[in-house]
Motif scaffolding. Structure first.
Motif, mmCIF file in Angstrom:
data_model
loop_
_atom_site.group_PDB
_atom_site.id
_atom_site.type_symbol
_atom_site.label_atom_id
_atom_site.label_comp_id
_atom_site.label_asym_id
_atom_site.label_seq_id
_atom_site.Cartn_x
_atom_site.Cartn_y
_atom_site.Cartn_z
ATOM 1 N N ARG A 135 -1.819 -83.481 10.784
ATOM 2 C CA ARG A 135 -1.116 -83.011 9.594
ATOM 3 C C ARG A 135 -2.024 -82.156 8.734
ATOM 4 O O ARG A 135 -1.571 -81.514 7.802
ATOM 5 C CB ARG A 135 -0.621 -84.197 8.782
ATOM 6 N N ALA A 136 -3.312 -82.201 9.009
ATOM 7 C CA ALA A 136 -4.237 -81.335 8.280
ATOM 8 C C ALA A 136 -4.486 -80.099 9.126
ATOM 9 O O ALA A 136 -4.469 -80.190 10.349
ATOM 10 C CB ALA A 136 -5.546 -82.076 8.023
ATOM 11 N N PRO A 137 -4.741 -78.945 8.491
ATOM 12 C CA PRO A 137 -4.954 -77.755 9.308
ATOM 13 C C PRO A 137 -6.149 -77.876 10.243
ATOM 14 O O PRO A 137 -6.159 -77.278 11.310
ATOM 15 C CB PRO A 137 -5.158 -76.636 8.267
ATOM 16 N N SER B 196 -14.037 -73.104 2.416
ATOM 17 C CA SER B 196 -13.670 -72.448 1.167
ATOM 18 C C SER B 196 -12.800 -71.231 1.399
ATOM 19 O O SER B 196 -11.913 -70.942 0.616
ATOM 20 C CB SER B 196 -14.916 -72.043 0.393
ATOM 21 N N CYS C 289 -10.975 -70.639 4.221
ATOM 22 C CA CYS C 289 -10.168 -70.828 5.419
ATOM 23 C C CYS C 289 -8.746 -70.317 5.200
ATOM 24 O O CYS C 289 -8.043 -70.771 4.302
ATOM 25 C CB CYS C 289 -10.136 -72.318 5.772
ATOM 26 N N MET D 211 -5.994 -72.979 5.751
ATOM 27 C CA MET D 211 -5.802 -73.886 4.632
ATOM 28 C C MET D 211 -5.022 -73.220 3.520
ATOM 29 O O MET D 211 -4.148 -73.840 2.898
ATOM 30 C CB MET D 211 -7.161 -74.338 4.089
ATOM 31 N N THR D 212 -5.333 -71.935 3.265
ATOM 32 C CA THR D 212 -4.623 -71.246 2.184
ATOM 33 C C THR D 212 -3.135 -71.216 2.478
ATOM 34 O O THR D 212 -2.311 -71.525 1.615
ATOM 35 C CB THR D 212 -5.152 -69.815 2.042
ATOM 36 N N TRP E 187 -1.499 -73.210 4.418
ATOM 37 C CA TRP E 187 -0.940 -74.551 4.405
ATOM 38 C C TRP E 187 -0.729 -75.046 2.982
ATOM 39 O O TRP E 187 0.241 -75.738 2.677
ATOM 40 C CB TRP E 187 -1.911 -75.451 5.179
ATOM 41 N N LEU E 188 -1.633 -74.646 2.064
ATOM 42 C CA LEU E 188 -1.489 -75.100 0.683
ATOM 43 C C LEU E 188 -0.313 -74.438 -0.006
ATOM 44 O O LEU E 188 0.262 -74.980 -0.936
ATOM 45 C CB LEU E 188 -2.769 -74.810 -0.107
ATOM 46 N N GLU E 189 0.049 -73.239 0.496
ATOM 47 C CA GLU E 189 1.138 -72.545 -0.177
ATOM 48 C C GLU E 189 2.504 -73.043 0.231
ATOM 49 O O GLU E 189 3.502 -72.607 -0.308
ATOM 50 C CB GLU E 189 1.084 -71.050 0.154
ATOM 51 N N PHE E 190 2.527 -73.939 1.175
ATOM 52 C CA PHE E 190 3.788 -74.414 1.714
ATOM 53 C C PHE E 190 4.695 -74.950 0.626
ATOM 54 O O PHE E 190 4.311 -75.887 -0.042
ATOM 55 C CB PHE E 190 3.497 -75.519 2.718
#
Lengths: 534, 323
Positions: free
Chosen positions: B291-293, B312, B314, B317-318, B320-323
């Motif tokens: 579930r984590a990138p 920092s 990645c 991750m960016t 995935w965080l914007e989901f």
């Protein structure tokens, strides 16, 4: 200790305890056990600071000490214990589900302070609970002590080892470091304390003094002067017991997914009955007879004895093999096969990772090789019904990801490649270790990203904190609505948006850390259980 | 009188006569006659003359030479038996013995066919000869080459009118040397749906657990019948084919199998046992790591703080965080 583990420990120590403790801790993890002076010399910190850092680490059970010959005391850091700090939220949540808010706060206090006396815990928790209650109500110490005793009875908290009282009156020269002992039966013995009192609010206003402010305050101060009744008896959270609980939870939910709710309830009952009797590392629980299980089923479940027997037979015959039948006395003796259960859970974790990373056809090949143990290239294609080219590609992808390995069987002594059999096989233990290492690195990445995000928006965070402080002070002194509005508008709308995004991201990263920790728990339990059997 | 061994030239020492006699004998004993029998019948012929006669008959294709555990047998070639060979011989009388040999080897291989290298081993002929002979035979339409599905470069030879065996063509899953993946996929899904609905109905019946579980099982015979009735397959599928499909479902983790002992004669039982299949759910939900990138990251090993790829900066991750 691998690099990934050391990195993770360093991040955790820094976040929880600060730079100096982190430096000392990481140094100890890297170099093993060292005496005090060597630590001070190698890290270049003053002796005083090293002592303080070691105090903090020992208080939190992260460092142990041993007296070696010639009177040298060596300190050793426990890397695995440091990694448990990731799991604190899960422990606290478990305590909350089992013993509601009181239990939650007790465990939280114990985890945050490392070791505490019972009276101190009770007092603090009562104070905190009283804060949250409505005006005029307070939390009684007795209630908190009750919960504490229940926690001790179910072994969730345990006593710390202490210095044994020496019998002879002449103590002789004191040893360089105290030797702590504890006996099995004393570990969960709650001292008989009569803790009378109620929680106090931080801001003691006139309302909750109930007309005796002076008397209460003097009593409070005399309490401080009197010796605490259970001085020297310190308690800590028993992490093994929590792990046992998590393991039981995982097994029960696996059974619920594979079969139905009632079967999972039966398995939960069986596990609960063997909580205290079975040591945590045993491969099988104690045999339980069907009559006992029937008697211990939760009250709400009224299924007949016959139906229970049928369920038990079904559980014992299931290909999962979590439950086994070990005899026929007492209506049938059943055991839970813990080692097999952990193995299945670890295998399922591996399969799930392969499926998400490489696709469901790769997962099919992976499960095929798992079941058949050793297979040739041609056989893999035939059994999995996947065209040869694709099957080859997938096998090589998994091979380079170290999920599958090759076993060579030469036909001739010169090991010529054209005359050798190459068999694909899965070694679960090594794949689990590889995945565990990847988990550690992932969590380190997530923590770093979280810190980076926070650092990026530091200016904005500070500004919002200042604004909040101003608003709070103005509210206390009774300012007008208009003035408050003005202050609030100091934070513009896009900035507010940014803050929202930041909060959401940080929460997401935090939650993700906890999820990866669940995987770590399953893999670590499996590896531990396998190593013990060998 | 008995002691005198008189070498008398028998009246019927004529080679043709001998051959006719032998043929008559063969007709008398259609299963074949040994050398001993001929000797008994015509004791006045010498062994050499006998041998000559038999050889001539063999080369003319009227006799078959067989080996039994008692010795050599000579059998008349009847018209059925002699069919292809007499046809063949009529085409090329006095043809190469080698060709006959090669043809014999290919005939023996039946419908599995035989590889050219194996023909070489069996006949001890050099490669060039073999190739020439095979080309000859192929052009005369007596043998054919079939591409094997196992190794696509390999060609096996078999008699012209025989059907290739399943192991060569791959059976139901191959059509013209191509593995039919969509066909397999469709069958896969259909079988799974069938088992799933069976399990659902069993779960909803809410009877006691034993009955519930037993009714959620389906034997391989039931699934086979269902698939046949569905009619999605143009090729006839056997129960083993369906079992291979069900096995792939087991490897997908969607189905589990048990084997129970069944009485001989119950429908679908093979050698006293039956295979039962049941749709199941996975025992854990997708695990935390994926579930984590980082769990799915392809450049995981290159990522470290301060490098080109780091947590920092990645991009996964960016996103995935914007989901």
């Amino acid at each position: 200790m691998t690099q990934a583990e050391i990195k993770l420990c360093s991040l955790l120590l820094q976040e929880h305890f600060g730079e100096i403790v982190e430096k000392i801790g990481v140094h100890l993890i890297r170099t093993g056990s060292q005496p005090l002076r060597v630590i001070a010399h190698d890290t270049g910190t003053s002796l005083d600071q090293v002592k303080k850092a070691l105090c903090v680490l020992i208080q939190h059970n992260l460092v142990i000490y041993q007296v070696h010959k010639r009177g040298v005391v060596e300190y050793e850091a426990q890397c695995s214990r440091v990694l448990r700090m990731l799991r604190y939220p899960r422990y606290i949540y478990t305590a909350k589900t089992l013993y509601s808010d009181t239990g939650e706060l007790i465990v939280e206090e114990l985890l945050l302070n490392g070791k505490m006396t019972m009276s101190a815990v009770v007092k603090k928790v009562a104070d905190r609970l009283t804060e949250t209650m409505e005006d005029g109500k307070t939390m009684d110490y007795a209630e908190v002590s009750n919960t504490f005793m229940r926690l001790a009875d179910t072994h969730f908290v345990q006593r710390c080892p202490w210095v044994p009282a020496t019998e002879n009156s002449d103590p002789g020269p004191l040893p360089p470091a105290p030797i702590l002992v504890i006996s099995e039966k004393d570990m969960y013995l709650v001292p008989k304390l009569s803790l009378i009192g109620k929680g106090k609010r931080r801001r003691s206003s006139d309302e909750d003094a109930t007309g005796e402010p002076k008397a209460k305050r003097s009593k409070h101060s005399t309490d401080n002067k009197e010796p605490i009744p259970d001085d020297g008896i310190y308690w800590q959270a028993n992490l093994d017991r929590f792990h046992q609980h998590f393991r039981d939870q995982a097994i029960v939910s696996a059974v619920a997914n594979r079969m139905d709710q009632t079967s999972s309830e039966i398995v939960r009952t069986m596990l609960r009955m063997s909580e205290i009797t079975t040591p945590s590392a045993a491969p099988f629980t104690q045999p339980l007879s069907s009559n006992e299980i029937f008697r211990s089923l939760p009250v709400g479940y009224n299924i007949s004895k016959q139906v229970l027997d049928q369920y038990l037979t079904l559980l014992a015959d299931d290909p999962l093999e979590f439950v086994g039948k070990s005899g026929d006395s007492g209506g049938g003796m059943y055991v839970i096969n813990l080692h097999k259960a952990l193995g299945s859970l670890a295998t399922a974790t591996l399969e799930s990772v392969v499926q998400e990373r490489f696709g469901s056809r790769c997962a099919r090949i992976f499960r095929l090789v798992l079941q058949k143990k050793h297979l040739e290239q041609k056989q893999v294609e035939d059994f999995a019904m996947i065209p040869a080219k694709e099957a080859k590609d997938m096998l090589y992808k998994m091979l380079s990801g170290n999920f599958i390995s090759l076993q060579e069987i030469p036909k001739t002594p010169d090991h010529a490649p054209s005359r050798t059999f190459y068999l694909y096989t899965v070694n679960i233990l090594s794949a689990a270790r590889m995945l565990l290492h990847r988990c550690y690195k992932s969590i380190a990445n997530l923590i770093e990203r979280r810190q980076f995000e926070t650092k990026e928006n530091k200016r904005l965070l500070e500004k919002s904190q200042r604004v909040e402080a101003i608003i709070a002070s103005m509210q206390a002194t009774g300012a007008e609505e208009a003035q408050l509005q003005e202050i609030e508008e100091m934070i513009t709308a896009p900035e507010r948006q940014q803050l929202e995004t930041l909060k959401r991201n940080v929460n997401k990263l935090d939650a993700s850390e906890i999820q990866v920790d669940e995987t770590i728990f399953l893999l670590e339990s499996y590896i531990e259980s396998t190593m013990k059997r060998q | 009188m008995a002691d005198v061994k008189v070498k008398v030239q028998p009246p019927d020492a004529d080679p043709v006569e001998i051959e006719n006699r032998i043929i008559e004998l063969c007709h008398q004993f259609p299963h074949g006659i040994t050398d001993q029998v001929i000797q008994n019948e015509m004791p006045h012929i010498e062994a050499q003359q006998r041998a000559v006669a038999i050889n001539r008959l063999l080369s003319m294709g009227q006799l078959d030479l067989l080996r039994s555990n008692t010795g050599l047998l000579y059998r008349i070639k009847d018209s059925q038996n002699a069919g292809p060979v007499s046809f063949f011989l009529s085409k090329m009388k006095g043809s190469d013995n080698q060709e006959k040999l090669v043809y014999q080897i290919i005939e023996d291989a039946g419908n599995k066919g035989i590889w050219s290298r194996d023909i070489r081993y069996k006949s001890n002929l050099p490669l060039t000869e073999i190739n020439k002979i095979l080309k000859n035979l192929e052009s005369k339409k007596l043998i054919k080459a079939v591409k094997s599905v196992a190794a696509s470069k390999k060609k096996v030879y078999m008699l012209y009118n025989l059907q290739p065996d399943r192991s060569v063509t791959g059976g139901a899953w191959y059509s013209d040397q191509d593995f039919e993946s969509e066909f397999v996929e469709v069958l896969n899904q259909q079988c799974f749906k069938f088992l799933q609905t069976k399990a659902e109905t069993a779960r909803e019946s809410k009877q006691n657990p034993m009955i519930q579980r037993n009714s959620s099982f389906a034997s391989s015979h039931e699934v086979w019948k269902y698939i046949c009735e569905l009619g999605i397959s143009k090729v006839e599928l056997s129960m083993e084919d369906i079992e291979t499909i069900l096995n792939t479902l087991i490897y997908d983790g969607k189905v589990e199998m048990t084997i129970i002992a069944a009485k001989e004669g119950t429908v679908g039982s093979v050698d006293g046992h039956m295979k039962l299949y049941r749709a199941v759910n996975p025992i854990i939900p997708p695990t935390g790591l994926v579930r984590a990138p980082c769990g799915l990251c392809p450049v995981f090993d290159d990522c470290h703080e301060g490098g080109e790829i780091s947590p920092s900066n990645c991009i996964y991750m960016t996103e995935w965080l914007e989901f």
